[in-house]
Design an enzyme around this catalytic site. Structure first.
Site: not given
Ligand code: ADP
Length: 229
Positions: A93, A130, A162, A173
């Site tokens: 990310r 959602r 959530r 986000r």
């Molecule tokens: P979404 O894509 O809807 O944000 P995810 O389930 O992929 O949902 O992620 C939820 C949360 O988990 C993110 O908002 C972040 O806080 C954390 N997170 C997930 N993957 C990462 C990552 N690769 N780097 C940093 N934070 C992450």
């Protein structure tokens, strides 16, 4: 070196990235590795790491790179991922995470990076409405709730919003997606790995587009393997 697929899926929150990632993984018989799922599981189990991650997630902030990278490196080192391949969902990310992943996998270590592309106004509607089952994670929408009283159709668990789907967290986000994750499209494009798929429409249609896109990139890479740095 594995013969199965090694993919990652990118996409804004609510683009359907998780749903498509699960399907691609099943279709290819490889593990689905979702950092969000791993963090939520650790948070429910109340491990020290999970409680720390939860603080960031609740506010819509990213979990710090060093923590995320450690968790993913450990998961990718397991036999199933090493032997069969994987579908990464929610990782990388940030640029630091993407570079670290290249280092971990080595050149040629990834088959494609799939971007599920959906306009912001559509994802906003999807995420703000959602709702998810607290126990099994099944998702619903206020426009299409479970049959009985916000109890999950599958297992009767309570269906809730959530924390990070609440308005302030959603805004943050999406902002972070644009700043930190959006630039990864160029990163993977430069490596000849980017597959952009129109994520609007029926789930099955989107899935078909994903499979076609991945196949095209794999064939291109087979005929021009030097595209990969
Ligand atoms: P979404 O894509 O809807 O944000 P995810 O389930 O992929 O949902 O992620 C939820 C949360 O988990 C993110 O908002 C972040 O806080 C954390 N997170 C997930 N993957 C990462 C990552 N690769 N780097 C940093 N934070 C992450």
């Amino acid at each position: 070196m594995s013969s199965g697929v090694r993919l990652l899926v990118l996409g804004k929150q609510g683009a359907g990235k998780g749903t498509q990632a699960v399907r691609i993984a099943r279709h290819n018989g490889v593990p689905h590795i979702s950092t969000g799922d791993m963090f939520r599981a650790a948070a429910s189990a109340r491990t020290p790491f999970g409680l720390k991650a939860k603080e960031f997630m609740k506010r819509g902030e990213l979990v710090p790179d060093d923590i995320v990278i450690g968790v993913v490196a450990e998961r990718l080192a397991k036999d199933d991922a090493v032997n069969d391949g994987f579908v990464l969902d929610g990782f990388p990310r940030t640029r630091v995470q993407a570079e670290e992943l290249q280092r971990l996998l080595g050149p040629g270590g990834l088959d494609a990076a799939v971007d599920i592309d959906v306009p912001t106004e559509i994802v906003l509607h999807r995420i703000s409405g959602r709702r998810v089952c607290r126990t099994c994670g099944a998702t619903y929408h206020v426009d299409k709730p479970p049959k009985v009283d916000w109890l999950c159709d599958r297992d009767g668990g309570s269906v809730v919003q959530r924390d990070d789907d609440k308005p302030e967290a959603i805004e943050r986000r999406l902002e972070l997606y644009e700043q930190e994750t959006g630039p990864l499209l160029e990163f993977y494009e430069a490596l000849g790995l980017l597959v952009t798929v129109d994520g609007v429409g029926d789930l099955e249609d989107v899935f078909g587009r994903v499979l076609d896109g991945v196949e095209t990139v794999r064939q291109l890479r087979r005929s021009a393997p030097q595209a990969q740095r």
